[in-house]
Write an enzyme that holds these catalytic residues in place. Structure first.
Site: not given
Ligand code: NJP
Length: 252
Positions: A148, A161
């Protein structure tokens, strides 16, 4: 509609973390549509199963891995399992991420700070540690880490973050330099604001319709995964910055 056996990623093995929803799910579906077999990692089994249904519906295939990416030994076992089944890995998309809380540095709970670093930074290092030998066994291993722009600016309240993403940028740059003489290529992807769970956590009152859907980034993430991608150590930005935005946090 492309199915396995056709498409630009036909026969490739792609591992995507954070694939239960958001950008990770969209990326995995697009990789599968291009013919890749997707190893999809997240904690939420229901989200992985829903993705599996969508992948099967387009004639693709996936391996579901319910795993917390902060489970370091679990990441090691995943690497061993990928080696045993496939012998190599073509694409790693390190996408799993959490926001933590938005608050002044001195107000962040220590366990929240540690968790943000564990998911956004340390887990990606453990993935590199476990999967680098498998990427090197590919004829064109591709590692992509989702970052990000907030990690490159001093935006108040985004402390944990932003620090985690700044460190991830450095980690990916070092990895890129270390593999420069191999067939592996390592790059960052900065999507900008997307209509996902993370965005609504950061800006709960926002009109979701204004945000770019994660599916809009599929083509950019496919290009970074292709054997023909020659970039290394670069950061590719999504084109999701809202026009006329003046709030420095809004670009996140
Ligand atoms: O986020 P979200 P995004 N172990 O919350 C997983 C970056 N980004 O798609 O485990 C395993 O919908 C979680 O899965 P679950 C951001 O920093 C975003 O927006 O089932 N998995 C889910 O699949 C990130 O790097 C924006 O809860 C874990 C996923 O992560 C990427 O984009 C802007 C976990 C998160 O899905 C995808 O984010 C930007 C764990 N311990 C950068 N913890 C934006 N959204 O606007 C979480 O500049 N996950």
């Amino acid at each position: 509609m492309s199915t396995a056996g056709a498409g630009r990623l036909a026969g490739r093995i792609a591992l995507v973390t954070g694939a239960s929803r958001g950008l990770g799910a969209a990326a995995a579906l697009s990789y599968a549509r291009e013919g890749a077999h997707c190893i999809v990692v997240a904690r939420t089994v229901g989200g992985l199963e829903a993705l599996d249904d969508r992948i099967k519906a387009i004639g693709g295939s996936a391996t579901l891995v319910p795993l917390d990416v902060t489970d370091g030994p679990g990441i090691d076992r995943l690497g061993a399992a990928v080696y045993e089944r496939f012998g190599h890995l073509d694409v790693l998309l390190g996408n799993a991420g959490i926001l933590g809380t938005l608050s002044p540095l001195g107000h962040i709970e220590p366990q929240i700070f540690d968790q943000v670093i564990a998911v956004n930074l340390t887990a990606n290092w453990r993935l590199i540690r476990s999967l680098d030998p498998l990427l090197r066994r590919s004829d064109a291993g591709r590692a992509i880490f989702v970052t990000s722009d907030v990690g490159r600016r001093a935006v108040p309240y985004w402390g944990a973050y932003a620090a985690s993403k700044a460190a991830l940028d450095t980690l990916a740059g070092i990895y890129a330099a270390e593999v420069a003489h191999t067939a592996v290529r390592v790059n960052l992807f900065d999507p900008g604001p997307m209509r996902t769970t993370m965005r609504s956590q950061a800006y709960p009152g926002e009109d979701e319709a204004e945000q770019t859907p994660p599916e809009a980034h599929a083509e950019a993430l496919i290009r970074l995964a292709l054997p023909s991608c020659t970039m290394n150590g670069q950061c590719v930005a999504g084109d999701a910055a809202p026009a006329g935005s003046t709030d420095p946090g809004r670009r996140h």
